[in-house]
Design a protein around this motif. Structure first.
Motif, PDB file in Angstrom:
ATOM      1  N   ILE A 160       0.847  -1.205   0.000  1.00 24.72           N
ATOM      2  CA  ILE A 160       0.000   0.000   0.000  1.00 24.72           C
ATOM      3  C   ILE A 160       0.876   1.246   0.000  1.00 24.72           C
ATOM      4  O   ILE A 160       0.645   2.197  -0.756  1.00 24.72           O
ATOM      5  N   PHE A 161       1.904   1.246   0.863  1.00 21.12           N
ATOM      6  CA  PHE A 161       2.788   2.403   0.941  1.00 21.12           C
ATOM      7  C   PHE A 161       3.597   2.573  -0.337  1.00 21.12           C
ATOM      8  O   PHE A 161       3.914   3.704  -0.728  1.00 21.12           O
ATOM      9  N   VAL A 162       3.942   1.477  -0.996  1.00 18.72           N
ATOM     10  CA  VAL A 162       4.639   1.580  -2.283  1.00 18.72           C
ATOM     11  C   VAL A 162       3.765   2.310  -3.294  1.00 18.72           C
ATOM     12  O   VAL A 162       4.217   3.226  -3.992  1.00 18.72           O
ATOM     13  N   GLY A 163       2.485   1.917  -3.388  1.00 12.80           N
ATOM     14  CA  GLY A 163       1.572   2.573  -4.317  1.00 12.80           C
ATOM     15  C   GLY A 163       1.377   4.039  -3.986  1.00 12.80           C
ATOM     16  O   GLY A 163       1.382   4.901  -4.881  1.00 12.80           O
ATOM     17  N   ILE A 164       1.211   4.348  -2.696  1.00 11.95           N
ATOM     18  CA  ILE A 164       1.030   5.747  -2.280  1.00 11.95           C
ATOM     19  C   ILE A 164       2.286   6.557  -2.596  1.00 11.95           C
ATOM     20  O   ILE A 164       2.206   7.698  -3.098  1.00 11.95           O
ATOM     21  N   PHE A 165       3.446   5.990  -2.312  1.00 14.28           N
ATOM     22  CA  PHE A 165       4.710   6.691  -2.547  1.00 14.28           C
ATOM     23  C   PHE A 165       4.896   6.980  -4.039  1.00 14.28           C
ATOM     24  O   PHE A 165       5.315   8.081  -4.425  1.00 14.28           O
ATOM     25  N   ILE A 166       4.573   6.006  -4.896  1.00 13.66           N
ATOM     26  CA  ILE A 166       4.728   6.205  -6.342  1.00 13.66           C
ATOM     27  C   ILE A 166       3.740   7.250  -6.841  1.00 13.66           C
ATOM     28  O   ILE A 166       4.089   8.094  -7.683  1.00 13.66           O
ATOM     29  N   LEU A 167       2.512   7.224  -6.346  1.00 11.47           N
ATOM     30  CA  LEU A 167       1.540   8.251  -6.735  1.00 11.47           C
ATOM     31  C   LEU A 167       2.051   9.646  -6.358  1.00 11.47           C
ATOM     32  O   LEU A 167       1.913  10.599  -7.134  1.00 11.47           O
ATOM     33  N   GLY A 168       2.621   9.756  -5.160  1.00 17.29           N
ATOM     34  CA  GLY A 168       3.160  11.037  -4.743  1.00 17.29           C
ATOM     35  C   GLY A 168       4.311  11.496  -5.630  1.00 17.29           C
ATOM     36  O   GLY A 168       4.390  12.669  -6.001  1.00 17.29           O
ATOM     37  N   LEU A 169       5.200  10.574  -5.996  1.00 15.08           N
ATOM     38  CA  LEU A 169       6.324  10.927  -6.867  1.00 15.08           C
ATOM     39  C   LEU A 169       5.847  11.344  -8.251  1.00 15.08           C
ATOM     40  O   LEU A 169       6.359  12.311  -8.838  1.00 15.08           O
TER      41      LEU A 169
END
Length: 287
Positions: A253-262
């Protein structure tokens, strides 16, 4: 209490101050620039402080690993998602949906917004309806979108379009109305006709505000992307986040959120870098 005349005189005095005086700007001067080194240091710290706090909470065991994974676990999850062959295709399809939905919104909203801001008849014809629709939450339109566009790619793109179009129209109209009437009157005095005033004066004057609007609206588009990818889909970053939630994989979940933020930060930086190169007259006016 200072009068407006005193403020104007003081502003003119400071504008004419020696250059040497401006070489030492303070950090808390209202509306003034700060040293570039200080700006970069503060910007880097705004990222490092939350990361440091994250490390302290997770590596010390104070945070529940099922809710907040360590940076190491998140990195390992990102590597696993990349090796599985799912991560890059999900990023590609999400970026494609954003690009198509946002471009369709901009192509239709910008001309209409300029017309609404320039002509009262266009404002009267469109603003009441646009103002009504923009207050309807996009998730409430999901059943209607599925009936009209089905559950395939057009539905996802349509949701992104609906989430940005009506907001963009009104903001572009407001930007157009802020063009000084003296500027338009001066163009008419110099002999410009209506078409020349519209394309040679009004449009260049609104372009900086329009790019700022696009920069803001594309952030909204990333928000609506997750909503679009939750509904009957099997691809995209939003889908990968929801799939990880079903299996209680907080690291994914955090990987997806982090990529969306980037990705969102990258699009924002593109607008920030491109604007002064496309509109040099706007930057000269601001300085």
């Amino acid at each position: 209490m200072a009068t407006i005349q005193q403020v104007q005189v003081q502003a003119q005095t400071e504008k004419a101050a020696p250059i040497a005086r401006r070489r030492r700007p303070g950090l808390f001067q209202l509306g003034e620039d700060i040293p570039r080194g200080a700006y970069l240091s503060i910007a880097v710290a705004s990222f490092l402080v939350p990361v440091a706090l994250w490390c302290v909470l997770t590596y010390s065991g104070r945070a529940n690993a099922l809710i907040l994974p360590t940076p190491t676990h998140m990195f390992q999850a990102a590597v696993e998602m990349y090796q599985s062959g799912d991560l890059l295709p999900d990023i590609k399809i999400s970026v494609t949906r954003i690009g198509i939905g946002f471009l369709l919104s901009a192509v239709l909203a910008i001309p209409l917004g300029i017309l609404m801001g320039a002509y009262k008849c266009a404002e009267a014809a469109h603003e009441p309806f646009v103002g009504f629709v923009r207050y309807i939450p996009v998730p409430a339109l999901i059943p209607l979108v599925m009936v009209v566009a089905g559950i395939d790619e057009p539905a996802k793109i349509l949701l992104i379009f609906l989430g940005t179009y009506f907001q963009m129209v009104l903001v572009v109209a407001d930007v157009t109305r802020q063009v000084p009437k003296d500027l338009l009157n001066a163009a008419r005095t110099l002999g410009s006709n209506r078409i020349q005033v519209l394309f040679n004066v009004l449009l260049p004057a609104t372009l900086p505000g329009i790019l700022d609007t696009c920069r803001t609206m594309i952030g909204w588009a990333w928000t609506y992307l997750v909503i679009a990818e939750v509904v009957a889909t099997s691809s995209g970053l939003g889908y990968s986040i929801m799939k990880a939630q079903r299996f209680s994989r907080a690291d994914e979940i955090f990987v997806g959120i982090f990529i969306l933020g980037l990705l969102g930060l990258a699009t924002d930086m593109v607008f920030k870098i491109v604007q002064p190169r496309l509109l040099p007259w706007a930057e000269a006016q601001r300085s």
